[in-house]
Design an enzyme around this catalytic site. Structure first.
Site, PDB file in Angstrom:
ATOM      1  N   ASN A  90       0.864  -1.181   0.000  1.00 49.49           N
ATOM      2  CA  ASN A  90       0.000   0.000   0.000  1.00 49.49           C
ATOM      3  C   ASN A  90       0.902   1.233   0.000  1.00 49.49           C
ATOM      4  O   ASN A  90       1.493   1.567   1.013  1.00 49.49           O
ATOM      5  CB  ASN A  90      -0.894  -0.027   1.257  1.00 49.49           C
ATOM      6  N   TRP A  91       0.994   1.858  -1.160  1.00 48.03           N
ATOM      7  CA  TRP A  91       1.920   2.996  -1.288  1.00 48.03           C
ATOM      8  C   TRP A  91       1.373   4.259  -0.632  1.00 48.03           C
ATOM      9  O   TRP A  91       2.075   5.255  -0.538  1.00 48.03           O
ATOM     10  CB  TRP A  91       2.221   3.258  -2.769  1.00 48.03           C
ATOM     11  N   LYS A  92       0.110   4.230  -0.237  1.00 52.94           N
ATOM     12  CA  LYS A  92      -0.532   5.420   0.360  1.00 52.94           C
ATOM     13  C   LYS A  92      -0.323   6.618  -0.580  1.00 52.94           C
ATOM     14  O   LYS A  92      -0.282   6.430  -1.790  1.00 52.94           O
ATOM     15  CB  LYS A  92      -0.024   5.649   1.779  1.00 52.94           C
TER      16      LYS A  92
ATOM     17  N   HIS B 298      -9.457   1.135   5.166  1.00 53.53           N
ATOM     18  CA  HIS B 298      -8.162   1.319   5.833  1.00 53.53           C
ATOM     19  C   HIS B 298      -8.360   2.239   7.039  1.00 53.53           C
ATOM     20  O   HIS B 298      -9.181   3.159   6.994  1.00 53.53           O
ATOM     21  CB  HIS B 298      -7.146   1.915   4.854  1.00 53.53           C
TER      22      HIS B 298
ATOM     23  N   GLU C 295      -6.773   4.653   8.056  1.00 53.52           N
ATOM     24  CA  GLU C 295      -6.619   6.087   7.752  1.00 53.52           C
ATOM     25  C   GLU C 295      -7.891   6.640   7.128  1.00 53.52           C
ATOM     26  O   GLU C 295      -8.255   7.790   7.354  1.00 53.52           O
ATOM     27  CB  GLU C 295      -5.391   6.292   6.846  1.00 53.52           C
TER      28      GLU C 295
ATOM     29  N   GLU D 250      -4.943  -4.762  10.843  1.00 54.32           N
ATOM     30  CA  GLU D 250      -3.897  -3.755  11.039  1.00 54.32           C
ATOM     31  C   GLU D 250      -4.164  -3.012  12.349  1.00 54.32           C
ATOM     32  O   GLU D 250      -4.984  -2.082  12.378  1.00 54.32           O
ATOM     33  CB  GLU D 250      -3.915  -2.737   9.891  1.00 54.32           C
TER      34      GLU D 250
ATOM     35  N   GLY E 121       2.974   2.502  10.776  1.00 55.46           N
ATOM     36  CA  GLY E 121       3.913   3.598  10.573  1.00 55.46           C
ATOM     37  C   GLY E 121       4.688   3.982  11.819  1.00 55.46           C
ATOM     38  O   GLY E 121       5.357   5.011  11.849  1.00 55.46           O
TER      39      GLY E 121
ATOM     40  N   SER F 248       3.908  -1.945  10.238  1.00 55.80           N
ATOM     41  CA  SER F 248       5.371  -1.976  10.362  1.00 55.80           C
ATOM     42  C   SER F 248       5.978  -3.318   9.958  1.00 55.80           C
ATOM     43  O   SER F 248       6.937  -3.785  10.577  1.00 55.80           O
ATOM     44  CB  SER F 248       5.807  -1.592  11.786  1.00 55.80           C
TER      45      SER F 248
ATOM     46  N   GLY G 204       2.960  -0.985   4.283  1.00 57.11           N
ATOM     47  CA  GLY G 204       2.965   0.435   3.949  1.00 57.11           C
ATOM     48  C   GLY G 204       4.361   0.893   3.582  1.00 57.11           C
ATOM     49  O   GLY G 204       4.864   0.598   2.493  1.00 57.11           O
ATOM     50  N   GLY G 205       5.028   1.575   4.516  1.00 56.11           N
ATOM     51  CA  GLY G 205       6.328   2.210   4.256  1.00 56.11           C
ATOM     52  C   GLY G 205       7.332   1.334   3.532  1.00 56.11           C
ATOM     53  O   GLY G 205       7.977   1.786   2.574  1.00 56.11           O
TER      54      GLY G 205
HETATM   55  P1  13P Z   1       3.290   0.571   7.668  1.00 58.80           P
HETATM   56  O1  13P Z   1       3.773  -0.716   7.059  1.00 58.80           O
HETATM   57  O2  13P Z   1       3.994   1.775   7.139  1.00 58.80           O
HETATM   58  O3  13P Z   1       3.245   0.496   9.160  1.00 58.80           O
HETATM   59  O4  13P Z   1       1.757   0.754   7.179  1.00 58.80           O
HETATM   60  C1  13P Z   1       0.876  -0.275   7.348  1.00 58.80           C
HETATM   61  C2  13P Z   1      -0.357   0.038   6.590  1.00 58.80           C
HETATM   62  O5  13P Z   1      -1.129   0.882   6.996  1.00 58.80           O
HETATM   63  C3  13P Z   1      -0.583  -0.688   5.327  1.00 58.80           C
HETATM   64  O6  13P Z   1      -1.872  -0.473   4.865  1.00 58.80           O
END
Ligand code: 13P
Length: 266
Positions: A17-19, A107, A109, A179, A185, A225, A246-247
């Site tokens: 997930n590149w956000k 998600h 967020e 999650e 993050g 993470s 994510g990251g």
């Molecule tokens: P991180 O891997 O950056 O913690 O993000 C997780 C996430 O929200 C994937 O959707």
């Protein structure tokens, strides 16, 4: 005869997930690097999806198609209507037309920053299914909820609300992403055991509500993470069927390491 449970036959899905990162030039570079970092054999045991921002989808689709890269295209969000006067929104059929296969819905967020309720998530999941794509339905508790001993009840409620009205056959084909919000993050990954316990809880919930076949087939990802270093142990858990990253998915080499978690397992 052994009393060991049968080995998990679900094919893990590792999703990036590149956000809100990478413009379309950076997206092309990243997907080309990823294609180079992975061997055709790497996909034998694992499915891989990438979820770039909407503005990158066409560029990434073109690379995947031209180079026959077996990575699935994914989106991060969608609107529930099939078309209409919804300024700024993207409809499921538009994504399907770009060969998008997986769409993240709910998600944390989106839930926290954009006010998405379980009912909205449910409508979006149904709209994704109606367009012949697979929703990745996200659930997870906050740190306060975990500390108050409400992690399981929070996730149970999110599952019930987000998957309301779906049949067992449909639930069998879904992806659920657990999650925990406090692990996103932050670098604070859930321990493999904590992640396993919640994923097992989700599967038992699916079993009681939608039956054995749905519970045995639904794929449950862990997210929060995930990195190359911790993926092998997380992915070794019996009820964890992949990762929503994510990251670490922004870096092609790190993401390839996660995809190849098997090579690093003890
Ligand atoms: P991180 O891997 O950056 O913690 O993000 C997780 C996430 O929200 C994937 O959707």
């Amino acid at each position: 005869m052994s009393n060991e449970p049968a080995p998990n036959s679900r094919k893990p899905l590792i999703s990036g997930n590149w956000k809100m990162n990478h413009n379309h030039f950076e997206a092309i570079q990243t997907i080309q690097k990823l294609a180079y970092a992975l061997n055709p054999r790497d996909y034998d045991h694992v499915d891989v999806s990438v979820h770039p921002p909407f503005t990158d989808l066409r560029s990434v689709q073109t690379v995947l198609q031209a180079d026959e890269v077996p990575v699935s295209l994914g989106a991060q969000n969608v609107h529930m209507a099939s078309h209409g006067a919804f300024t700024g929104e993207i409809a499921p059929p538009m994504l399907a037309k770009l060969n998008v296969e997986y769409v993240i819905v709910g998600h944390s967020e989106r839930r926290e920053l954009f006010g998405e309720t379980d009912e909205v998530v449910n409508q979006k999941a149904k709209a994704v299914l109606a367009a012949d794509m697979t929703p990745i339905v996200c659930v997870g508790e906050t740190l306060e909820q975990r500390q108050a001993g409400e992690a399981e009840s929070t996730v149970s409620q999110q599952i019930s609300g987000s998957l309301a009205g779906l049949s067992g056959d449909v639930v069998a084909g879904l992806v659920i992403a657990y999650e925990p919000i406090w692990a996103i993050g932050t670098g604070a990954t859930a321990t493999p055991n904590d992640a396993q316990l919640m994923c097992a809880h989700i599967r038992s919930l699916v079993r009681s509500r939608w039956g054995d076949s749905a519970a045995d087939s639904v794929r449950i990802q862990y997210g929060g993470s995930v990195k190359g270093g911790n993926a092998p142990e997380l992915m070794a858990q019996p009820d964890i069927d992949g990762a929503l990253v994510g990251g670490a998915s922004l870096d092609a080499d790190e993401f390839a390491r996660i995809v190849n978690f098997r090579l690093y397992q003890a």
